[in-house]
Design a protein around this motif. Sequence first.
Motif, PDB file in Angstrom:
ATOM      1  N   SER A  21     -12.774  -2.294  -5.868  1.00 23.53           N
ATOM      2  CA  SER A  21     -14.049  -3.019  -5.784  1.00 23.53           C
ATOM      3  C   SER A  21     -13.887  -4.517  -6.074  1.00 23.53           C
ATOM      4  O   SER A  21     -14.875  -5.253  -6.070  1.00 23.53           O
ATOM      5  CB  SER A  21     -15.055  -2.426  -6.765  1.00 23.53           C
ATOM      6  N   LYS A  22     -12.667  -4.955  -6.294  1.00 17.08           N
ATOM      7  CA  LYS A  22     -12.418  -6.364  -6.627  1.00 17.08           C
ATOM      8  C   LYS A  22     -12.260  -7.192  -5.356  1.00 17.08           C
ATOM      9  O   LYS A  22     -11.761  -6.723  -4.338  1.00 17.08           O
ATOM     10  CB  LYS A  22     -11.156  -6.521  -7.480  1.00 17.08           C
ATOM     11  N   LYS A  23     -12.681  -8.448  -5.442  1.00 17.03           N
ATOM     12  CA  LYS A  23     -12.595  -9.358  -4.305  1.00 17.03           C
ATOM     13  C   LYS A  23     -11.632 -10.497  -4.646  1.00 17.03           C
ATOM     14  O   LYS A  23     -11.766 -11.125  -5.689  1.00 17.03           O
ATOM     15  CB  LYS A  23     -13.977  -9.902  -3.962  1.00 17.03           C
ATOM     16  N   PHE A  24     -10.680 -10.715  -3.751  1.00 15.03           N
ATOM     17  CA  PHE A  24      -9.630 -11.709  -3.961  1.00 15.03           C
ATOM     18  C   PHE A  24      -9.722 -12.812  -2.920  1.00 15.03           C
ATOM     19  O   PHE A  24      -9.940 -12.553  -1.739  1.00 15.03           O
ATOM     20  CB  PHE A  24      -8.247 -11.054  -3.839  1.00 15.03           C
ATOM     21  N   GLY A  25      -9.518 -14.032  -3.362  1.00 13.24           N
ATOM     22  CA  GLY A  25      -9.349 -15.159  -2.458  1.00 13.24           C
ATOM     23  C   GLY A  25      -7.884 -15.544  -2.460  1.00 13.24           C
ATOM     24  O   GLY A  25      -7.283 -15.670  -3.525  1.00 13.24           O
ATOM     25  N   ILE A  26      -7.307 -15.680  -1.283  1.00 17.71           N
ATOM     26  CA  ILE A  26      -5.923 -16.142  -1.179  1.00 17.71           C
ATOM     27  C   ILE A  26      -5.944 -17.446  -0.390  1.00 17.71           C
ATOM     28  O   ILE A  26      -6.425 -17.488   0.739  1.00 17.71           O
ATOM     29  CB  ILE A  26      -5.001 -15.123  -0.478  1.00 17.71           C
ATOM     30  N   ILE A  27      -5.421 -18.489  -1.005  1.00 15.59           N
ATOM     31  CA  ILE A  27      -5.356 -19.795  -0.352  1.00 15.59           C
ATOM     32  C   ILE A  27      -3.900 -20.060  -0.002  1.00 15.59           C
ATOM     33  O   ILE A  27      -3.018 -19.950  -0.858  1.00 15.59           O
ATOM     34  CB  ILE A  27      -5.902 -20.903  -1.263  1.00 15.59           C
TER      35      ILE A  27
END
Length: 158
Positions: A21-27
């Motif tokens: 349920s976790k949301k990750f941003g990858i830059i």
Amino acid sequence: MATSLKSLSEHSSKNILDISSKKFGIIVSEWNEEVTEALYSGAYETLKQHGAKSENIIRKNVPGSFELTLASQWLAQLEEIDAVICLGCVIQGETKHFDFICDAVAHGITNVGLKYNKPVIFGVLTPDTQQQALDRAGGKHGNKGDEAAITAIKMLGF
């Protein structure tokens, strides 16, 4: 520990939580693209292997590693983002530019995590040569992208 003594892709299974349920941003920095794309693949696959859903992994590109700081701030300020992973590669050159960029990026990413009180992970390689970078982006020393993803997961389980 020196990378030559431990693979960046190896990790302990302690503090690995359910991230479905976790949301990750990858830059991802576009500079040194061969390296940063390999870092992204490692981070993305590691998140997926540990239960992250594809729709909960948001990728954003920036021109270079220096821009990771502002982009990480833009993602970290979003309430729905649980952790941000910054991926880049700055290879030592003949001038002090390397030192200034690496210092600014390291401090900037640290400050964003502190400001938003969430994991903002430093997945930036700072090698002396292109070969050293490739060795740490899926080569003989593992993949810093894997390590960055595991770090994000473990920090969420803190």
